[in-house]
Design a protein around this motif. Structure first.
Motif, PDB file in Angstrom:
ATOM      1  N   TYR A 150       0.795  -1.090  -0.083  1.00  0.00           N
ATOM      2  CA  TYR A 150       0.240   0.038   0.059  1.00  0.00           C
ATOM      3  C   TYR A 150       0.814   1.244   0.068  1.00  0.00           C
ATOM      4  O   TYR A 150       0.411   2.194  -0.604  1.00  0.00           O
ATOM      5  CB  TYR A 150      -1.042  -0.002   1.252  1.00  0.00           C
ATOM      6  N   PHE A 151       2.085   1.222   0.953  1.00  0.00           N
ATOM      7  CA  PHE A 151       2.921   2.416   0.621  1.00  0.00           C
ATOM      8  C   PHE A 151       3.301   2.826  -0.466  1.00  0.00           C
ATOM      9  O   PHE A 151       3.656   3.748  -0.958  1.00  0.00           O
ATOM     10  CB  PHE A 151       3.910   2.205   1.753  1.00  0.00           C
ATOM     11  N   TYR A 152       3.693   1.604  -1.361  1.00  0.00           N
ATOM     12  CA  TYR A 152       4.219   1.591  -2.749  1.00  0.00           C
ATOM     13  C   TYR A 152       3.305   2.264  -3.723  1.00  0.00           C
ATOM     14  O   TYR A 152       3.644   2.998  -4.359  1.00  0.00           O
ATOM     15  CB  TYR A 152       4.794   0.117  -3.288  1.00  0.00           C
ATOM     16  N   ILE A 153       2.210   1.742  -3.620  1.00  0.00           N
ATOM     17  CA  ILE A 153       1.001   2.182  -4.492  1.00  0.00           C
ATOM     18  C   ILE A 153       0.752   3.678  -4.167  1.00  0.00           C
ATOM     19  O   ILE A 153       0.598   4.466  -4.985  1.00  0.00           O
ATOM     20  CB  ILE A 153      -0.356   1.655  -4.004  1.00  0.00           C
ATOM     21  N   LYS A 154       0.743   4.197  -2.706  1.00  0.00           N
ATOM     22  CA  LYS A 154       0.517   5.556  -2.652  1.00  0.00           C
ATOM     23  C   LYS A 154       1.714   6.371  -2.947  1.00  0.00           C
ATOM     24  O   LYS A 154       1.475   7.488  -3.371  1.00  0.00           O
ATOM     25  CB  LYS A 154       0.389   5.648  -0.912  1.00  0.00           C
ATOM     26  N   ALA A 155       2.912   5.912  -3.002  1.00  0.00           N
ATOM     27  CA  ALA A 155       3.826   6.573  -3.336  1.00  0.00           C
ATOM     28  C   ALA A 155       4.372   6.905  -4.871  1.00  0.00           C
ATOM     29  O   ALA A 155       4.710   7.707  -5.294  1.00  0.00           O
ATOM     30  CB  ALA A 155       5.507   5.856  -2.736  1.00  0.00           C
ATOM     31  N   PHE A 156       3.772   5.763  -5.461  1.00  0.00           N
ATOM     32  CA  PHE A 156       3.797   5.992  -7.306  1.00  0.00           C
ATOM     33  C   PHE A 156       2.718   6.195  -7.830  1.00  0.00           C
ATOM     34  O   PHE A 156       2.722   5.926  -8.883  1.00  0.00           O
ATOM     35  CB  PHE A 156       4.471   4.443  -7.311  1.00  0.00           C
ATOM     36  N   LEU A 194       3.384   0.762 -11.920  1.00  0.00           N
ATOM     37  CA  LEU A 194       3.709   1.872 -11.397  1.00  0.00           C
ATOM     38  C   LEU A 194       5.282   2.349 -11.225  1.00  0.00           C
ATOM     39  O   LEU A 194       5.485   3.499 -11.786  1.00  0.00           O
ATOM     40  CB  LEU A 194       3.025   2.102 -10.189  1.00  0.00           C
ATOM     41  N   VAL A 195       5.942   1.410 -10.631  1.00  0.00           N
ATOM     42  CA  VAL A 195       7.327   1.707 -10.531  1.00  0.00           C
ATOM     43  C   VAL A 195       8.090   1.794 -11.801  1.00  0.00           C
ATOM     44  O   VAL A 195       8.793   2.741 -11.781  1.00  0.00           O
ATOM     45  CB  VAL A 195       8.005   0.538  -9.667  1.00  0.00           C
ATOM     46  N   GLN A 196       7.884   1.075 -12.921  1.00  0.00           N
ATOM     47  CA  GLN A 196       8.308   1.189 -14.045  1.00  0.00           C
ATOM     48  C   GLN A 196       8.031   2.438 -14.799  1.00  0.00           C
ATOM     49  O   GLN A 196       9.056   3.174 -15.572  1.00  0.00           O
ATOM     50  CB  GLN A 196       7.824   0.135 -15.196  1.00  0.00           C
ATOM     51  N   ALA A 197       6.919   3.023 -14.606  1.00  0.00           N
ATOM     52  CA  ALA A 197       6.536   4.461 -15.144  1.00  0.00           C
ATOM     53  C   ALA A 197       6.904   5.659 -14.246  1.00  0.00           C
ATOM     54  O   ALA A 197       6.864   6.689 -14.394  1.00  0.00           O
ATOM     55  CB  ALA A 197       4.898   4.494 -15.102  1.00  0.00           C
ATOM     56  N   GLY A 198       7.346   5.236 -12.941  1.00  0.00           N
ATOM     57  CA  GLY A 198       7.748   6.289 -11.962  1.00  0.00           C
ATOM     58  C   GLY A 198       9.046   7.059 -12.193  1.00  0.00           C
ATOM     59  O   GLY A 198       9.581   6.390 -13.185  1.00  0.00           O
ATOM     60  N   SER A 199       9.412   7.986 -11.390  1.00  0.00           N
ATOM     61  CA  SER A 199      10.560   8.545 -11.810  1.00  0.00           C
ATOM     62  C   SER A 199      11.546   8.039 -10.697  1.00  0.00           C
ATOM     63  O   SER A 199      11.556   8.516  -9.441  1.00  0.00           O
ATOM     64  CB  SER A 199      10.262  10.143 -11.370  1.00  0.00           C
ATOM     65  N   CYS A 200      12.328   7.028 -11.098  1.00  0.00           N
ATOM     66  CA  CYS A 200      13.297   6.653 -10.417  1.00  0.00           C
ATOM     67  C   CYS A 200      14.434   5.898 -10.915  1.00  0.00           C
ATOM     68  O   CYS A 200      14.206   5.652 -12.423  1.00  0.00           O
ATOM     69  CB  CYS A 200      13.023   5.742  -9.118  1.00  0.00           C
ATOM     70  N   GLU A 201      15.660   5.783 -10.750  1.00  0.00           N
ATOM     71  CA  GLU A 201      16.650   5.026 -11.399  1.00  0.00           C
ATOM     72  C   GLU A 201      16.530   3.557 -11.552  1.00  0.00           C
ATOM     73  O   GLU A 201      15.693   2.812 -10.912  1.00  0.00           O
ATOM     74  CB  GLU A 201      17.943   5.200 -10.608  1.00  0.00           C
ATOM     75  N   ASP A 202      16.999   3.275 -12.667  1.00  0.00           N
ATOM     76  CA  ASP A 202      16.614   1.630 -13.068  1.00  0.00           C
ATOM     77  C   ASP A 202      17.499   0.888 -11.749  1.00  0.00           C
ATOM     78  O   ASP A 202      16.751  -0.279 -11.609  1.00  0.00           O
ATOM     79  CB  ASP A 202      17.701   1.443 -14.230  1.00  0.00           C
TER      80      ASP A 202
END
Length: 166
Positions: free
Chosen positions: A36-42, A66-74
């Motif tokens: 849930y924290f990941y969903i909320k963060a991304f 969501l993580v793939q589309a999110g703004s973070c490094e590989d």
């Protein structure tokens, strides 16, 4: 029952097993909470509301997108992907633990009480010690998930890093 084993021995083992199963369920709930924290963060709040009632597997799949589309490094993406793959494996083990018929019996070779899941389809040895091990693994995975999300937040928002004032 064997004359060396008492009803008290049986009740003690049963009590330990019940506590261990409860701890295992609680520990995995910490992993689920991280989802849930990941969903909320991304994502935005509506996504959290949409996914809240979904299965753990469905939430993990959505988190992957969501993580793939999110703004973070590989590096972060790959780390999070691996952690959630581990979480899915753990979820399968959790299902065996909590949805299987348990039995406590006397091992005639050692005259000791034994415990296990009665499911011939399961290949792994599931007993009190494996339940305890599962709980430890789940707590450790929940912590790793929390730390990975903290790394992403730190990378995305370096200005929010705690500062020591002297």
């Amino acid at each position: 029952m064997n004359k060396d084993l008492s009803a008290q021995d049986f009740e003690l083992l049963k009590g330990e097993l019940v506590i261990a199963l409860g701890e295992a369920v609680w520990a995995f709930s910490l992993v689920e909470k991280q989802s849930y924290f990941y969903i909320k963060a991304f994502s935005e709040l509506p996504m959290l509301q949409i996914l809240a009632g979904q299965s753990f597997g469905a939430r993990v799949k959505a988190i992957g997108y969501l993580v793939q589309a999110g703004s973070c490094e590989d590096y972060h993406r790959n780390k999070i992907k691996k952690l959630f793959e581990d979480a899915l494996k753990l979820a399968k083990r959790r299902n065996v633990l909590v949805h299987s018929p348990w039995s406590i019996w006397i091992d005639p070779r050692s005259t000791e009480l034994r415990d296990h899941v009665q499911d011939a389809k399961q290949l792994e040895n599931v007993n009190l010690e494996s339940v305890r091990s599962f709980a430890t693994e789940a707590r450790e995975l929940a912590e790793l998930l929390a730390l990975a999300l903290a790394e992403v937040r730190k990378w995305n928002y370096p200005e929010n890093e705690p500062k020591v004032l002297r």
